[in-house]
Design a protein around this motif. Sequence first.
Motif, PDB file in Angstrom:
ATOM      1  N   LEU A  96       0.844  -1.103  -0.136  1.00 55.05           N
ATOM      2  CA  LEU A  96       0.170   0.004  -0.140  1.00 55.05           C
ATOM      3  C   LEU A  96       0.904   1.401  -0.035  1.00 55.05           C
ATOM      4  O   LEU A  96       0.649   2.143  -0.716  1.00 55.05           O
ATOM      5  N   LEU A  97       1.983   1.111   0.668  1.00 53.58           N
ATOM      6  CA  LEU A  97       2.861   2.206   0.817  1.00 53.58           C
ATOM      7  C   LEU A  97       3.438   2.630  -0.692  1.00 53.58           C
ATOM      8  O   LEU A  97       3.674   3.887  -0.962  1.00 53.58           O
ATOM      9  N   GLY A  98       3.648   1.393  -1.456  1.00 53.92           N
ATOM     10  CA  GLY A  98       4.354   1.610  -2.539  1.00 53.92           C
ATOM     11  C   GLY A  98       3.466   2.258  -3.371  1.00 53.92           C
ATOM     12  O   GLY A  98       3.736   3.054  -4.474  1.00 53.92           O
ATOM     13  N   PHE A  99       2.159   1.750  -3.588  1.00 56.49           N
ATOM     14  CA  PHE A  99       1.131   2.343  -4.312  1.00 56.49           C
ATOM     15  C   PHE A  99       0.825   3.969  -3.840  1.00 56.49           C
ATOM     16  O   PHE A  99       0.897   4.760  -4.705  1.00 56.49           O
ATOM     17  N   ALA A 100       1.062   4.144  -2.633  1.00 58.78           N
ATOM     18  CA  ALA A 100       0.955   5.805  -2.169  1.00 58.78           C
ATOM     19  C   ALA A 100       1.850   6.502  -2.818  1.00 58.78           C
ATOM     20  O   ALA A 100       1.783   7.670  -3.200  1.00 58.78           O
ATOM     21  N   LEU A 101       3.277   6.017  -2.673  1.00 58.96           N
ATOM     22  CA  LEU A 101       4.578   6.958  -3.180  1.00 58.96           C
ATOM     23  C   LEU A 101       4.332   7.014  -4.490  1.00 58.96           C
ATOM     24  O   LEU A 101       4.498   8.060  -5.213  1.00 58.96           O
ATOM     25  N   VAL A 102       3.939   6.142  -5.429  1.00 56.98           N
ATOM     26  CA  VAL A 102       3.702   6.270  -6.923  1.00 56.98           C
ATOM     27  C   VAL A 102       2.397   7.273  -7.257  1.00 56.98           C
ATOM     28  O   VAL A 102       2.814   8.282  -8.054  1.00 56.98           O
ATOM     29  N   ILE A 103       1.567   7.050  -6.419  1.00 56.03           N
ATOM     30  CA  ILE A 103       0.491   7.997  -6.888  1.00 56.03           C
ATOM     31  C   ILE A 103       0.807   9.367  -6.664  1.00 56.03           C
ATOM     32  O   ILE A 103       0.544  10.287  -7.391  1.00 56.03           O
ATOM     33  N   LEU A 104       1.264   9.673  -5.293  1.00 55.49           N
ATOM     34  CA  LEU A 104       1.644  11.026  -4.697  1.00 55.49           C
ATOM     35  C   LEU A 104       2.444  11.486  -5.853  1.00 55.49           C
ATOM     36  O   LEU A 104       2.592  12.610  -6.349  1.00 55.49           O
ATOM     37  N   LEU A 105       3.665  10.989  -6.282  1.00 46.73           N
ATOM     38  CA  LEU A 105       4.844  11.612  -7.234  1.00 46.73           C
ATOM     39  C   LEU A 105       4.382  11.704  -8.570  1.00 46.73           C
ATOM     40  O   LEU A 105       4.553  12.704  -9.117  1.00 46.73           O
ATOM     41  N   GLU A 106       3.456  10.700  -9.110  1.00 46.05           N
ATOM     42  CA  GLU A 106       2.977  10.962 -10.468  1.00 46.05           C
ATOM     43  C   GLU A 106       1.890  11.883 -10.436  1.00 46.05           C
ATOM     44  O   GLU A 106       1.767  12.615 -11.258  1.00 46.05           O
ATOM     45  N   VAL A 107       1.204  11.940  -9.629  1.00 44.87           N
ATOM     46  CA  VAL A 107       0.062  13.131  -9.566  1.00 44.87           C
ATOM     47  C   VAL A 107       0.814  14.426  -9.490  1.00 44.87           C
ATOM     48  O   VAL A 107       0.339  15.449 -10.334  1.00 44.87           O
ATOM     49  N   SER A 108       1.766  14.621  -8.967  1.00 43.79           N
ATOM     50  CA  SER A 108       2.521  15.962  -8.783  1.00 43.79           C
ATOM     51  C   SER A 108       3.411  16.274  -9.858  1.00 43.79           C
ATOM     52  O   SER A 108       3.729  17.298  -9.914  1.00 43.79           O
TER      53      SER A 108
END
Length: 660
Positions: A96-108
């Motif tokens: 879940l943390l891996g997905f959160a990191l991907v989503i945060l950085l790709e969204v920004s």
Amino acid sequence: MQKTERLIRLSGPYLQYLVLLAGVLLLLSANRLGLVFWQYERVLETGELSRILLQGVRADLIFAGIWLALPMLLLPLLAHARTIHIWRNVSHYWVLLGFALVILLEVSTPQFILQYDVRPNRLYIEYLKYPKEVFSTLWQGFRLMFVGGLMAMALLLWLINQWLRRVSAKMRPYQHTRTLLLSWPFVVFLVFAAIRSTTEHRPANPALFAITGDAMVNSLVINSPYSVIYAIYSLKHEARSSEIYGTLTEQDMLQLALDWPWLHALQFTDAELPTMALRTPVQAKARPLNLVIILEESLGATFVEPLGGVAVTPELAKLKEQGWWFEQMYATGTRSVRGIEAVVAGFAPTPAQSVVKLSAAQQNFYTLASTLSQQGYHTNFVYGGESHFDNMRSFFTGNGFNEVLDFPKMIHPQFVGSWGASDEDLFTAAAARLAELAQQDKPFFSLIFTSSNHEPFEFPDDRIVLHQQPKATVNNAVKYADYALGKFIAEAKKQAYWQNTVFLIVADHDNRVYGNSLVPVDKFHIPALILGADIQPQKISALASQIDLAPTLLSLLGISAETPLLGRDFSRDASTPGRALLQFDQYFALLQQQPDGSPNITILKPDGQAVSGYYDFEQKRLTLSDSAVAAKTKNKALAEVLLPSWLYREQRYRLKQANH
């Protein structure tokens, strides 16, 4: 259904990580496709669309491997039947943390590209150190996007979490321990092979994916999580950061780096401090002059009509007729701290963080204030925001500045934005302090750093006729900053100290640095003007760098002193062809005028390769050559970027009197 159950059974304790692998590859590829579609014209110009997408998958596998490495190493310890509940929970939250990191950085990523023309990198990490300023900027300037992005991320992560719970519930350990122990070495091999991604001597790094001549397009090839993780990893190599371009012997480095016409007359005789030399002024003064440096936030040539930009700096355009106007002045980088180290310390750029933020430069590191404080000057730094930002307070107070006057010390500012007091309030405070210092029987040096021209572009109403609607745009903010500057200079001219004070107005960098080339040279072009005291108007057309300003200013002040400065004193020679040093992300460029005035460029890439070309001042166009770069040409540029890194690492950029 039976096939699905069989796949789940075969996956055993790897199930959640197979889901992570598939999900991350899908998300990163989908976002890359979106970015490619958004920047399709620039991607199409490179002719490398298929390679960008294929190499992108390779880069995504590197990030996936990095995120899988730790749990795969722990798997033999926790994935047994007796500890499977621990493994299930650890795996769930790690995935879940891996997905959160991907989503945060790709969204920004899109907004970061809009600002810096590359994916999130080291700058992303640096800004996270200042949550107050960053949050205020996002809230004031990008509120709808910020809130919408957070809501979308929260919803997506909630959905992923629900899905993962169902997946985790189905995960079972292998019935036989030998199955785990036999599969584990093979899986670990695949994970670390993905991270290494090559059979060459060195593992893959972002430089491997620089497959086009456009730095922004190259950044699309990789993904933002990998870019940020690599930036964090690179921080531990700051002292030797320049060696990504290659190496030279110490003797060759010094010989090449000191081989400039303006340095030939200097005597470098100190083996311990090999750049130390006595500099004397062209004209002696009965009493040293005062110095005021006005460092303008993000005021590139983009906004200066006489330099080919938008007509939003009328006050500066008028002032240019009253002093030394540099027509080809170039910033060394794209951050304020890079401009500070160049203007105030005369220090050349490297791919590391600016020395303003590096630990070994917090004391006994050379700045103009080091020399001037020894000459009896009162030295101060005046800033409308919080001086702790970008570590400025620590750097200045440790290196010659007697006083810091920042937002907490300002009395009743009339307008306060996300980055502190407005430029008018800043100049009001600075003017009051200069008047006090002028009453004392000692010279002064004041560094004034503006901030109104910074996103989210907040400034007082009813000061200027807006250049455009809506109000909060960069052109309007620049026009206000120019208005405040003109008002300050007009008042300073009425003061008795004007005749005894040299003023420098210079930008730290441009507002946005972008362009479809490895190094967008035109976005490093900035205004610089020296006026006041006995300065006679002239236009300087020779190529110049921010690091040339410090030695020029010392000469104009009438200061004779030994310094480690390597810049050019334009008071001695304003016509000899010059050079500029540019650091853009992981690329270093040496822009150099030939005897006929034509500017050639040598660009060093982080894989140790180099390209050369020609830069057209008039058209603001960079043309790269397909020919191989001669070793002599490459080594000249290499020496220029290796030297500052070496000087920092060996702590040799200081005055003799400082303790080593």
